[in-house]
Design a protein around this motif. Structure first.
Motif, PDB file in Angstrom:
ATOM      1  N   ASN A   1      -0.195   6.713   4.099  1.00 34.00           N
ATOM      2  CA  ASN A   1       0.464   5.907   4.999  1.00 34.00           C
ATOM      3  C   ASN A   1      -0.246   4.707   4.844  1.00 34.00           C
ATOM      4  OD1 ASN A   1       0.405   4.397   7.164  1.00 34.00           O
ATOM      5  ND2 ASN A   1       1.040   5.689   8.446  1.00 34.00           N
ATOM      6  N   SER A   2       0.115   3.718   3.583  1.00 39.64           N
ATOM      7  CA  SER A   2      -0.489   3.002   2.655  1.00 39.64           C
ATOM      8  C   SER A   2      -0.370   1.255   3.500  1.00 39.64           C
ATOM      9  CB  SER A   2      -0.123   1.914   1.363  1.00 39.64           C
ATOM     10  OG  SER A   2       0.175   3.774   1.042  1.00 39.64           O
ATOM     11  N   ARG A   3       0.733   1.727   4.288  1.00 40.82           N
ATOM     12  CA  ARG A   3       0.539   0.089   5.333  1.00 40.82           C
ATOM     13  C   ARG A   3      -0.775   0.434   6.326  1.00 40.82           C
ATOM     14  NH1 ARG A   3       5.400  -2.855   5.943  1.00 40.82           N
ATOM     15  NH2 ARG A   3       5.944  -1.579   4.486  1.00 40.82           N
ATOM     16  N   MET A   4      -0.977   1.359   7.640  1.00 44.41           N
ATOM     17  CA  MET A   4      -1.746   1.763   8.173  1.00 44.41           C
ATOM     18  C   MET A   4      -2.968   1.653   7.759  1.00 44.41           C
ATOM     19  SD  MET A   4      -3.429   4.882   9.578  1.00 44.41           S
ATOM     20  CE  MET A   4      -4.603   5.062  10.820  1.00 44.41           C
ATOM     21  N   ALA A   5      -3.539   2.414   6.971  1.00 44.24           N
ATOM     22  CA  ALA A   5      -4.637   2.411   6.383  1.00 44.24           C
ATOM     23  C   ALA A   5      -5.140   0.576   5.348  1.00 44.24           C
ATOM     24  CB  ALA A   5      -4.401   2.690   4.791  1.00 44.24           C
ATOM     25  N   MET A   6      -4.137   0.323   4.626  1.00 47.67           N
ATOM     26  CA  MET A   6      -4.412  -1.018   4.292  1.00 47.67           C
ATOM     27  C   MET A   6      -4.639  -2.551   5.459  1.00 47.67           C
ATOM     28  SD  MET A   6      -1.884  -1.560   0.955  1.00 47.67           S
ATOM     29  CE  MET A   6      -2.941  -2.690  -0.016  1.00 47.67           C
ATOM     30  N   SER A   7      -4.219  -2.515   6.447  1.00 50.76           N
ATOM     31  CA  SER A   7      -3.925  -3.237   7.851  1.00 50.76           C
ATOM     32  C   SER A   7      -5.440  -2.984   8.613  1.00 50.76           C
ATOM     33  CB  SER A   7      -2.558  -3.082   8.844  1.00 50.76           C
ATOM     34  OG  SER A   7      -2.885  -1.679   9.470  1.00 50.76           O
ATOM     35  N   LEU A   8      -6.010  -1.528   8.690  1.00 44.68           N
ATOM     36  CA  LEU A   8      -6.883  -1.693   9.313  1.00 44.68           C
ATOM     37  C   LEU A   8      -8.419  -2.182   8.292  1.00 44.68           C
ATOM     38  CD1 LEU A   8      -6.882   1.471  10.397  1.00 44.68           C
ATOM     39  CD2 LEU A   8      -6.409   0.148  11.305  1.00 44.68           C
ATOM     40  N   SER A   9      -8.461  -2.069   7.013  1.00 45.92           N
ATOM     41  CA  SER A   9      -8.751  -1.992   5.978  1.00 45.92           C
ATOM     42  C   SER A   9      -9.214  -3.023   4.798  1.00 45.92           C
ATOM     43  CB  SER A   9      -8.844  -1.025   5.153  1.00 45.92           C
ATOM     44  OG  SER A   9      -8.127  -1.125   4.433  1.00 45.92           O
ATOM     45  N   SER A  10     -10.416  -3.629   5.376  1.00 51.15           N
ATOM     46  CA  SER A  10     -11.113  -4.681   4.513  1.00 51.15           C
ATOM     47  C   SER A  10     -11.246  -5.186   3.099  1.00 51.15           C
ATOM     48  CB  SER A  10     -12.312  -4.580   4.960  1.00 51.15           C
ATOM     49  OG  SER A  10     -13.751  -4.310   4.687  1.00 51.15           O
ATOM     50  N   TYR A  11     -11.381  -3.951   2.614  1.00 55.05           N
ATOM     51  CA  TYR A  11     -10.946  -3.544   0.808  1.00 55.05           C
ATOM     52  C   TYR A  11      -9.869  -1.905   0.444  1.00 55.05           C
ATOM     53  CZ  TYR A  11     -12.787  -4.536  -4.031  1.00 55.05           C
ATOM     54  OH  TYR A  11     -12.964  -4.600  -5.335  1.00 55.05           O
ATOM     55  N   THR A  12      -9.529  -2.681  -0.225  1.00 56.65           N
ATOM     56  CA  THR A  12      -8.446  -1.197  -0.566  1.00 56.65           C
ATOM     57  C   THR A  12      -8.603  -0.917  -1.970  1.00 56.65           C
ATOM     58  OG1 THR A  12      -6.927  -1.506   0.938  1.00 56.65           O
ATOM     59  CG2 THR A  12      -6.234  -0.755  -0.568  1.00 56.65           C
ATOM     60  N   TYR A  13      -8.662   0.655  -2.677  1.00 59.76           N
ATOM     61  CA  TYR A  13      -8.398   1.129  -3.474  1.00 59.76           C
ATOM     62  C   TYR A  13      -7.517   2.076  -4.235  1.00 59.76           C
ATOM     63  CZ  TYR A  13     -13.808  -0.174  -4.142  1.00 59.76           C
ATOM     64  OH  TYR A  13     -14.957  -0.941  -4.786  1.00 59.76           O
ATOM     65  N   VAL A  14      -6.567   1.365  -4.560  1.00 56.02           N
ATOM     66  CA  VAL A  14      -5.605   2.305  -4.920  1.00 56.02           C
ATOM     67  C   VAL A  14      -5.896   3.801  -6.264  1.00 56.02           C
ATOM     68  CG1 VAL A  14      -3.451   1.901  -5.553  1.00 56.02           C
ATOM     69  CG2 VAL A  14      -3.429   0.391  -4.707  1.00 56.02           C
ATOM     70  N   LEU A  15      -5.719   4.871  -5.882  1.00 58.14           N
ATOM     71  CA  LEU A  15      -5.772   6.015  -6.468  1.00 58.14           C
ATOM     72  C   LEU A  15      -4.562   6.280  -7.896  1.00 58.14           C
ATOM     73  CD1 LEU A  15      -8.338   8.357  -5.124  1.00 58.14           C
ATOM     74  CD2 LEU A  15      -8.642   6.844  -6.810  1.00 58.14           C
ATOM     75  N   GLU A  16      -4.258   6.359  -8.720  1.00 55.19           N
ATOM     76  CA  GLU A  16      -3.360   7.333  -9.350  1.00 55.19           C
ATOM     77  C   GLU A  16      -3.578   7.952 -10.619  1.00 55.19           C
ATOM     78  OE1 GLU A  16      -0.315   3.922 -11.116  1.00 55.19           O
ATOM     79  OE2 GLU A  16      -0.053   3.489  -8.167  1.00 55.19           O
ATOM     80  N   THR A  17      -3.806   9.283 -10.221  1.00 51.01           N
ATOM     81  CA  THR A  17      -3.304  10.251 -10.599  1.00 51.01           C
ATOM     82  C   THR A  17      -5.363   9.915 -12.290  1.00 51.01           C
ATOM     83  OG1 THR A  17      -2.891   8.742 -13.280  1.00 51.01           O
ATOM     84  CG2 THR A  17      -1.337  10.667 -12.538  1.00 51.01           C
ATOM     85  N   GLY A  18      -6.044  10.412 -10.649  1.00 50.61           N
ATOM     86  CA  GLY A  18      -7.437  10.096 -10.245  1.00 50.61           C
ATOM     87  C   GLY A  18      -8.291   8.987 -10.742  1.00 50.61           C
ATOM     88  N   ASN A  19      -7.509   8.100 -11.401  1.00 50.84           N
ATOM     89  CA  ASN A  19      -8.312   7.026 -11.883  1.00 50.84           C
ATOM     90  C   ASN A  19      -7.590   5.811 -10.265  1.00 50.84           C
ATOM     91  OD1 ASN A  19      -8.975   7.052 -14.873  1.00 50.84           O
ATOM     92  ND2 ASN A  19      -6.575   7.887 -14.829  1.00 50.84           N
ATOM     93  N   VAL A  20      -8.999   4.737 -10.562  1.00 53.94           N
ATOM     94  CA  VAL A  20      -8.673   2.987  -9.672  1.00 53.94           C
ATOM     95  C   VAL A  20      -8.212   2.617 -10.712  1.00 53.94           C
ATOM     96  CG1 VAL A  20      -9.389   1.497  -8.442  1.00 53.94           C
ATOM     97  CG2 VAL A  20     -10.807   4.306  -8.539  1.00 53.94           C
ATOM     98  N   ALA A  21      -6.359   2.460  -9.925  1.00 52.05           N
ATOM     99  CA  ALA A  21      -5.105   1.648 -10.595  1.00 52.05           C
ATOM    100  C   ALA A  21      -5.869   0.327 -10.211  1.00 52.05           C
ATOM    101  CB  ALA A  21      -3.615   2.029 -10.449  1.00 52.05           C
ATOM    102  N   LEU A  22      -5.784   0.110  -9.635  1.00 52.14           N
ATOM    103  CA  LEU A  22      -5.810  -1.393  -8.435  1.00 52.14           C
ATOM    104  C   LEU A  22      -6.947  -1.301  -7.298  1.00 52.14           C
ATOM    105  CD1 LEU A  22      -4.062  -3.634  -9.219  1.00 52.14           C
ATOM    106  CD2 LEU A  22      -2.738  -3.135  -7.847  1.00 52.14           C
ATOM    107  N   GLU A  23      -7.823  -2.544  -6.996  1.00 56.19           N
ATOM    108  CA  GLU A  23      -8.221  -2.550  -6.106  1.00 56.19           C
ATOM    109  C   GLU A  23      -8.750  -3.600  -5.575  1.00 56.19           C
ATOM    110  OE1 GLU A  23     -13.257  -2.950  -6.953  1.00 56.19           O
ATOM    111  OE2 GLU A  23     -12.389  -1.664  -8.517  1.00 56.19           O
ATOM    112  N   GLY A  24      -9.145  -4.124  -4.477  1.00 50.70           N
ATOM    113  CA  GLY A  24      -9.083  -5.687  -3.506  1.00 50.70           C
ATOM    114  C   GLY A  24      -9.062  -5.944  -2.469  1.00 50.70           C
ATOM    115  N   PRO A  25      -9.336  -6.841  -2.030  1.00 54.56           N
ATOM    116  CA  PRO A  25      -9.112  -7.019  -0.351  1.00 54.56           C
ATOM    117  C   PRO A  25      -8.013  -6.996  -0.264  1.00 54.56           C
ATOM    118  CG  PRO A  25     -10.438  -9.458  -0.833  1.00 54.56           C
ATOM    119  CD  PRO A  25      -9.447  -8.162  -2.550  1.00 54.56           C
ATOM    120  N   SER A  26      -7.511  -6.242   1.010  1.00 48.41           N
ATOM    121  CA  SER A  26      -6.613  -5.433   1.878  1.00 48.41           C
ATOM    122  C   SER A  26      -5.902  -6.390   2.350  1.00 48.41           C
ATOM    123  CB  SER A  26      -6.711  -4.697   2.937  1.00 48.41           C
ATOM    124  OG  SER A  26      -7.907  -3.176   2.583  1.00 48.41           O
ATOM    125  N   ARG A  27      -6.025  -7.494   2.153  1.00 50.88           N
ATOM    126  CA  ARG A  27      -4.631  -8.361   1.870  1.00 50.88           C
ATOM    127  C   ARG A  27      -4.014  -9.217   1.323  1.00 50.88           C
ATOM    128  NH1 ARG A  27      -5.952 -11.649   7.777  1.00 50.88           N
ATOM    129  NH2 ARG A  27      -7.328 -10.095   8.707  1.00 50.88           N
TER     130      ARG A  27
END
Ligand code: ADP
Ligand code: MG
Length: 244
Positions: free
Chosen positions: A203-229
């Protein structure tokens, strides 16, 4: 933010036989923050939590807690050390004991503690945080809804007095209005109790709205990361993770 992150995965790889579930993953969790780990089914989110808890040995890389390497050749040793250091996992699927009362389920979280007076006051705090559990205090775990079971699982983790909470998909299979309640309680646990949180979610929307920073995992790699906002406004994220 302190100089040393509370938790850090440094170039972690993890395999199941020939399946490589994580490849060279770097994640930093600053003390006192909520950090989200999002990604599709099979992306490696649970594997990242298993690398931290030692449930699965890493094939390469380091897991650091307060700057100290914690990945140990013995998974059991790592798991025990983590509990002592206040790292507690709320597993996917909640694992509430069906034949035990809510009260006894919650007390299971305090089984290593030897301070009965504080255990009693912590039990009271959990009931204040989740009033529905007090109403059902003596009912069996099997009589609860999915949302109530998730509250028990989080409450049980809190009974261990964690400094760092790892949650694996707490919103899975739970009605939207209850997801909002649980989200709100996680924010309070973080802000009021000062507990650092790693939130694994589909539930990306929920997770990103609560967190200060997000990591996006795609097939075992961090595809993208950054401040959630910021990530919430990223086109790739909007299209793939926030439904347009
Ligand atoms: N016990 C296991 N044995 C073999 N492969 C596994 C096992 N657990 C997970 N995997 C594989 O590892 C990859 C990552 O899985 P996982 O970390 O559970 O993803 P997520 O939690 O993001 O859904 C997937 O390809 C999955 O099929
Ligand atoms: Mg998973």
């Amino acid at each position: 933010m302190s100089a040393i992150p509370h938790l850090e995965l440094c170039a972690v790889s993890l395999c199941y036989d020939e399946v490589r579930a994580l490849q060279n993953v770097n994640i930093k969790v600053p003390t006192g923050d909520i950090v989200a780990l999002i990604g599709a089914n099979g992306a490696g989110k649970s594997s990242a939590l298993r690398a931290i808890t030692g449930l699965r040995r890493v094939a390469a890389g380091e897991v650091r807690l307060d700057g100290h390497i914690i990945n140990s050749p013995s998974a059991q040793e790592q798991t025990h050390a983590l509990v002592r250091q206040g790292v507690v996992m709320v597993p996917e699927g909640r694992h509430v004991f069906p034949h035990m009362s809510i009260k006894d389920n919650l007390l299971m979280g305090a089984y290593t503690r030897r301070d009965p007076a504080r255990i009693a006051s912590d039990l009271e705090s959990v009931c204040e945080r989740f009033p529905r559990l007090r109403e059902r205090f003596h009912q069996h775990g099997s009589s609860l809804s999915g949302g109530e079971q998730q509250m028990v699982a989080i409450g049980r983790a809190l009974m261990a007095r964690p400094r760092l909470l790892l949650l694996d998909e707490p919103s899975l299979g739970i009605a939207p209005q209850v997801v909002r309640q649980i989200a709100q309680s996680l924010v309070e646990i973080n802000r009021k109790d000062g507990i650092t949180i790693v939130l694994v979610e589909q539930n990306s929307r929920m997770a990103m709205s609560l967190s200060s920073y997000t990591y996006v995992l795609e097939t075992g790699n961090v595809a993208l990361e950054g401040p959630s906002r910021e990530l919430m406004n990223n086109d790739h994220i909007k299209r793939l993770y926030l439904g347009g």
